[in-house]
Design a protein around this motif. Structure first.
Motif, PDB file in Angstrom:
ATOM      1  N   PRO A  85      13.710  17.651  -2.205  1.00 16.12           N
ATOM      2  CA  PRO A  85      12.746  18.329  -3.080  1.00 16.12           C
ATOM      3  C   PRO A  85      11.379  17.649  -3.174  1.00 16.12           C
ATOM      4  CG  PRO A  85      14.611  17.434  -4.328  1.00 16.12           C
ATOM      5  CD  PRO A  85      14.985  17.368  -2.888  1.00 16.12           C
ATOM      6  N   TYR A  86      11.362  16.326  -3.198  1.00 15.93           N
ATOM      7  CA  TYR A  86      10.078  15.614  -3.316  1.00 15.93           C
ATOM      8  C   TYR A  86       9.934  14.651  -2.139  1.00 15.93           C
ATOM      9  CZ  TYR A  86      10.478  17.330  -8.120  1.00 15.93           C
ATOM     10  OH  TYR A  86      10.623  18.122  -9.239  1.00 15.93           O
ATOM     11  N   ASN A  87       9.844  15.199  -0.938  1.00 17.18           N
ATOM     12  CA  ASN A  87       9.862  14.342   0.248  1.00 17.18           C
ATOM     13  C   ASN A  87       8.564  13.574   0.469  1.00 17.18           C
ATOM     14  OD1 ASN A  87       8.633  16.853   0.889  1.00 17.18           O
ATOM     15  ND2 ASN A  87       8.917  16.479   3.076  1.00 17.18           N
ATOM     16  N   ILE A  88       7.448  14.021  -0.128  1.00 15.36           N
ATOM     17  CA  ILE A  88       6.167  13.319   0.004  1.00 15.36           C
ATOM     18  C   ILE A  88       5.747  12.818  -1.374  1.00 15.36           C
ATOM     19  CG2 ILE A  88       3.773  13.447   0.778  1.00 15.36           C
ATOM     20  CD1 ILE A  88       5.859  13.884   3.000  1.00 15.36           C
ATOM     21  N   ASN A  89       5.646  11.511  -1.524  1.00 11.61           N
ATOM     22  CA  ASN A  89       5.346  10.964  -2.848  1.00 11.61           C
ATOM     23  C   ASN A  89       3.890  11.208  -3.240  1.00 11.61           C
ATOM     24  OD1 ASN A  89       3.610   8.472  -2.270  1.00 11.61           O
ATOM     25  ND2 ASN A  89       5.378   8.082  -0.947  1.00 11.61           N
ATOM     26  N   LYS A  90       3.631  11.055  -4.532  1.00 14.45           N
ATOM     27  CA  LYS A  90       2.310  11.359  -5.078  1.00 14.45           C
ATOM     28  C   LYS A  90       1.221  10.448  -4.508  1.00 14.45           C
ATOM     29  CE  LYS A  90      -0.045  12.206  -9.477  1.00 14.45           C
ATOM     30  NZ  LYS A  90      -0.309  13.616  -9.191  1.00 14.45           N
ATOM     31  N   ALA A  91       1.535   9.155  -4.357  1.00 12.50           N
ATOM     32  CA  ALA A  91       0.539   8.214  -3.825  1.00 12.50           C
ATOM     33  C   ALA A  91       0.106   8.624  -2.422  1.00 12.50           C
ATOM     34  CB  ALA A  91       1.105   6.799  -3.830  1.00 12.50           C
ATOM     35  N   SER A  92       1.057   8.996  -1.593  1.00 21.32           N
ATOM     36  CA  SER A  92       0.719   9.420  -0.225  1.00 21.32           C
ATOM     37  C   SER A  92      -0.126  10.683  -0.240  1.00 21.32           C
ATOM     38  CB  SER A  92       2.002   9.653   0.579  1.00 21.32           C
ATOM     39  OG  SER A  92       2.662   8.437   0.845  1.00 21.32           O
ATOM     40  N   GLN A  93       0.211  11.627  -1.117  1.00 18.65           N
ATOM     41  CA  GLN A  93      -0.572  12.858  -1.202  1.00 18.65           C
ATOM     42  C   GLN A  93      -2.015  12.565  -1.608  1.00 18.65           C
ATOM     43  OE1 GLN A  93       1.218  16.347  -3.084  1.00 18.65           O
ATOM     44  NE2 GLN A  93       3.249  15.416  -2.941  1.00 18.65           N
ATOM     45  N   GLU A  94      -2.185  11.715  -2.608  1.00 10.71           N
ATOM     46  CA  GLU A  94      -3.537  11.427  -3.110  1.00 10.71           C
ATOM     47  C   GLU A  94      -4.357  10.642  -2.087  1.00 10.71           C
ATOM     48  OE1 GLU A  94      -3.061   9.522  -6.880  1.00 10.71           O
ATOM     49  OE2 GLU A  94      -2.578  11.404  -7.922  1.00 10.71           O
ATOM     50  N   LEU A  95      -3.740   9.649  -1.455  1.00 11.84           N
ATOM     51  CA  LEU A  95      -4.468   8.849  -0.464  1.00 11.84           C
ATOM     52  C   LEU A  95      -4.830   9.689   0.763  1.00 11.84           C
ATOM     53  CD1 LEU A  95      -2.423   5.549  -0.736  1.00 11.84           C
ATOM     54  CD2 LEU A  95      -4.822   5.858  -1.364  1.00 11.84           C
ATOM     55  N   ALA A  96      -3.928  10.594   1.157  1.00 14.13           N
ATOM     56  CA  ALA A  96      -4.216  11.468   2.295  1.00 14.13           C
ATOM     57  C   ALA A  96      -5.377  12.402   1.979  1.00 14.13           C
ATOM     58  CB  ALA A  96      -2.978  12.261   2.682  1.00 14.13           C
ATOM     59  N   LEU A  97      -5.437  12.917   0.762  1.00 20.29           N
ATOM     60  CA  LEU A  97      -6.557  13.772   0.365  1.00 20.29           C
ATOM     61  C   LEU A  97      -7.881  13.027   0.458  1.00 20.29           C
ATOM     62  CD1 LEU A  97      -5.054  15.704  -2.682  1.00 20.29           C
ATOM     63  CD2 LEU A  97      -6.012  16.747  -0.614  1.00 20.29           C
ATOM     64  N   GLU A  98      -7.890  11.776   0.045  1.00 24.10           N
ATOM     65  CA  GLU A  98      -9.109  10.967   0.164  1.00 24.10           C
ATOM     66  C   GLU A  98      -9.492  10.786   1.626  1.00 24.10           C
ATOM     67  OE1 GLU A  98      -8.972   7.259  -1.936  1.00 24.10           O
ATOM     68  OE2 GLU A  98      -7.976   8.141  -3.678  1.00 24.10           O
ATOM     69  N   ALA A  99      -8.498  10.518   2.470  1.00 23.86           N
ATOM     70  CA  ALA A  99      -8.776  10.296   3.896  1.00 23.86           C
ATOM     71  C   ALA A  99      -9.299  11.550   4.577  1.00 23.86           C
ATOM     72  CB  ALA A  99      -7.507   9.805   4.588  1.00 23.86           C
ATOM     73  N   LEU A 100      -8.768  12.714   4.208  1.00 23.55           N
ATOM     74  CA  LEU A 100      -9.176  13.960   4.851  1.00 23.55           C
ATOM     75  C   LEU A 100     -10.629  14.321   4.553  1.00 23.55           C
ATOM     76  CD1 LEU A 100      -5.982  16.150   4.347  1.00 23.55           C
ATOM     77  CD2 LEU A 100      -6.791  15.107   6.466  1.00 23.55           C
ATOM     78  N   ALA A 101     -11.196  13.696   3.543  1.00 27.99           N
ATOM     79  CA  ALA A 101     -12.616  13.933   3.233  1.00 27.99           C
ATOM     80  C   ALA A 101     -13.535  13.132   4.150  1.00 27.99           C
ATOM     81  CB  ALA A 101     -12.891  13.569   1.773  1.00 27.99           C
ATOM     82  N   GLU A 102     -12.948  12.264   4.981  1.00 26.89           N
ATOM     83  CA  GLU A 102     -13.751  11.369   5.831  1.00 26.89           C
ATOM     84  C   GLU A 102     -13.631  11.750   7.309  1.00 26.89           C
ATOM     85  OE1 GLU A 102     -15.746   9.238   4.522  1.00 26.89           O
ATOM     86  OE2 GLU A 102     -15.018   9.410   2.457  1.00 26.89           O
ATOM     87  N   THR A 103     -13.792  13.022   7.610  1.00 30.74           N
ATOM     88  CA  THR A 103     -13.639  13.458   9.002  1.00 30.74           C
ATOM     89  C   THR A 103     -14.696  12.849   9.920  1.00 30.74           C
ATOM     90  OG1 THR A 103     -14.911  15.450   8.472  1.00 30.74           O
ATOM     91  CG2 THR A 103     -12.514  15.637   8.440  1.00 30.74           C
ATOM     92  N   ALA A 104     -15.898  12.620   9.415  1.00 29.44           N
ATOM     93  CA  ALA A 104     -16.952  12.032  10.250  1.00 29.44           C
ATOM     94  C   ALA A 104     -16.559  10.629  10.700  1.00 29.44           C
ATOM     95  CB  ALA A 104     -18.277  11.992   9.482  1.00 29.44           C
ATOM     96  N   GLN A 105     -15.970   9.850   9.798  1.00 27.88           N
ATOM     97  CA  GLN A 105     -15.515   8.510  10.149  1.00 27.88           C
ATOM     98  C   GLN A 105     -14.401   8.553  11.184  1.00 27.88           C
ATOM     99  OE1 GLN A 105     -16.295   4.916   8.987  1.00 27.88           O
ATOM    100  NE2 GLN A 105     -15.382   5.160  10.999  1.00 27.88           N
ATOM    101  N   VAL A 106     -13.465   9.482  11.006  1.00 25.16           N
ATOM    102  CA  VAL A 106     -12.353   9.606  11.947  1.00 25.16           C
ATOM    103  C   VAL A 106     -12.867   9.996  13.332  1.00 25.16           C
ATOM    104  CG1 VAL A 106     -10.253  10.915  12.487  1.00 25.16           C
ATOM    105  CG2 VAL A 106     -10.675  10.128  10.148  1.00 25.16           C
ATOM    106  N   ASN A 107     -13.799  10.938  13.387  1.00 25.54           N
ATOM    107  CA  ASN A 107     -14.372  11.338  14.673  1.00 25.54           C
ATOM    108  C   ASN A 107     -15.084  10.168  15.355  1.00 25.54           C
ATOM    109  OD1 ASN A 107     -13.465  13.991  14.519  1.00 25.54           O
ATOM    110  ND2 ASN A 107     -15.292  14.697  13.449  1.00 25.54           N
ATOM    111  N   GLU A 108     -15.703   9.316  14.572  1.00 23.14           N
ATOM    112  CA  GLU A 108     -16.364   8.145  15.140  1.00 23.14           C
ATOM    113  C   GLU A 108     -15.334   7.165  15.693  1.00 23.14           C
ATOM    114  OE1 GLU A 108     -19.285   5.860  16.579  1.00 23.14           O
ATOM    115  OE2 GLU A 108     -19.535   7.845  15.669  1.00 23.14           O
ATOM    116  N   TRP A 109     -14.244   6.969  14.960  1.00 19.63           N
ATOM    117  CA  TRP A 109     -13.172   6.104  15.458  1.00 19.63           C
ATOM    118  C   TRP A 109     -12.607   6.636  16.775  1.00 19.63           C
ATOM    119  CZ3 TRP A 109     -10.372   5.898  10.088  1.00 19.63           C
ATOM    120  CH2 TRP A 109     -10.932   4.890   9.312  1.00 19.63           C
ATOM    121  N   ILE A 110     -12.448   7.942  16.872  1.00 17.13           N
ATOM    122  CA  ILE A 110     -11.911   8.530  18.104  1.00 17.13           C
ATOM    123  C   ILE A 110     -12.842   8.243  19.272  1.00 17.13           C
ATOM    124  CG2 ILE A 110     -11.374  10.715  19.260  1.00 17.13           C
ATOM    125  CD1 ILE A 110     -10.495  11.769  16.467  1.00 17.13           C
TER     126      ILE A 110
END
Length: 349
Positions: free
Chosen positions: A238-263
């Motif tokens: 029922p709760y396979n993804i914990n709240k901390a992971s959800q919140e941290l992932a949301l923060e990371a997804l806002a940084e697409t420009a940084q990820v594209n630069e890393w790629i």
């Protein structure tokens, strides 16, 4: 091809009444939560960590949907891609009866998860150039074949599978095809997630562990038809993804420009590293790669591996894999890390 998902699903899964959590049963606004036996006083970590997380991770799915151009309803989020793999076995494969097809050399968890679930693993080895043996795959199929696993770009070889071969299988293979695109962000080939409406028999797997730099959060993504996603949501904890992971992932997804630069930096660094490695006489071949690693054939992989690890540089010895004799899989690091690797290659005797 006439694809019938209902014929692939295990009977006990069809009849399964899933666990219904407190958060599943209520919709609307509430100010007092006395439904889930939580600690009402809070948490020592964060104000709202005393509450169970969203069981379907809708906020995270909506953000992924914006980036990927796929409806949120067609996304499943797993505790790593390994959960997606395991759920596929548990939903579609009857233990002791059904079989799946894997194409070595490839990601080892397909086989491990199959063995855990008591499902026969049929191996159809890749051809020279590490491409799919489409004829061999179709010849390996019988009435109990449920899933074909395709890794593209492939791990540990780094190459894309020829798209016409994959499309041939999508049009002719009678079961589900799970395409693992863990390294797609580094690839020149386009993703198969845009083909979901065309192929009802496809599950595309991606991850936030590689290009997004979130390996510690364990977030794997599955894209599929609504019918398949419904089955995954039915069977998952029922709760396979914990709240901390959800919140941290949301923060990371806002940084697409940084990820594209890393790629971009990773791809450029890979080209530099390949040129440097090619200068050593004991390096026999550097295989083409559309991932963030290089498969490198050397004269004595065990000896070179020991030399590198003795100075704290860890690579992956893949010599026991089919067609990978005397090979090391080397992840692209930072310029400083890669320079240390090259320095150790220079001191190797």
């Amino acid at each position: 091809m006439n694809f019938d998902l209902n014929k692939l699903v295990r009977e006990n899964i069809k009849n399964l009444k899933p666990y219904s959590s407190a958060r599943h049963e209520f919709t609307g606004a509430a100010s007092v939560f006395l439904d889930a036996n939580e600690n009402p006083y809070g948490s020592t970590l964060a104000e709202d960590f005393n509450r169970y997380p969203d069981p379907l991770q809708w906020q995270l799915k909506f953000e992924i949907a914006k980036i990927k151009g796929v409806p949120a309803e067609n996304i499943f989020i797993g505790n790593g891609s390994d959960e997606v793999i395991d759920l596929a076995y548990r939903i579609f494969c009857n233990p002791g009866k059904d079989n799946v097809i894997v194409c070595p050399p490839t990601y080892g968890m397909y086989e491990v998860s199959g063995n855990i679930n008591d499902v026969e693993i049929r191996k159809v080895n890749l051809l020279e150039g590490f491409q799919l043996d489409t004829e061999g795959i179709m010849n390996a199929v019988d009435e109990n074949t449920k899933i074909l696993f395709i890794c593209s770009p492939n791990n540990p070889t780094g190459n894309n599978m020829n798209r016409p071969d994959v499309e041939f299988l999508l049009n002719n293979f009678p079961g589900l095809i799970l395409i693992d695109e863990a390294y797609i962000n580094y690839s020149r080939q386009k993703t198969f997630i845009q083909e979901l409406t065309e192929y009802p028999n496809i599950i595309v797997m991606q991850t936030l562990s590689k290009a997004w730099g979130l390996a510690a959060l364990r977030l794997g993504l599955g894209y599929a038809s609504l019918d398949i996603i419904d089955l995954f949501n039915k069977v998952k904890p029922p709760y396979n993804i914990n709240k901390a992971s959800q919140e941290l992932a949301l923060e990371a997804l806002a940084e697409t420009a940084q990820v594209n630069e890393w790629i971009k930096e990773t791809v450029a660094q890979k080209e530099w590293l390949a040129k440097e490695l090619a200068t050593f006489s004991f390096v026999k071949k550097i295989f083409p790669s559309d991932a963030n690693f290089l498969l490198v054939r050397v004269d004595d992989a065990n000896k070179l591996y020991d030399h590198l690890t003795s100075d704290g540089v860890i690579v992956r010895n893949r010599s026991k894999e089919y067609m990978c004799e005397n090979t090391l899989r080397i992840t692209i690091g930072t310029p400083e890390e890669d320079q240390k690797l090259i320095n150790l290659f220079k001191s190797y005797k």
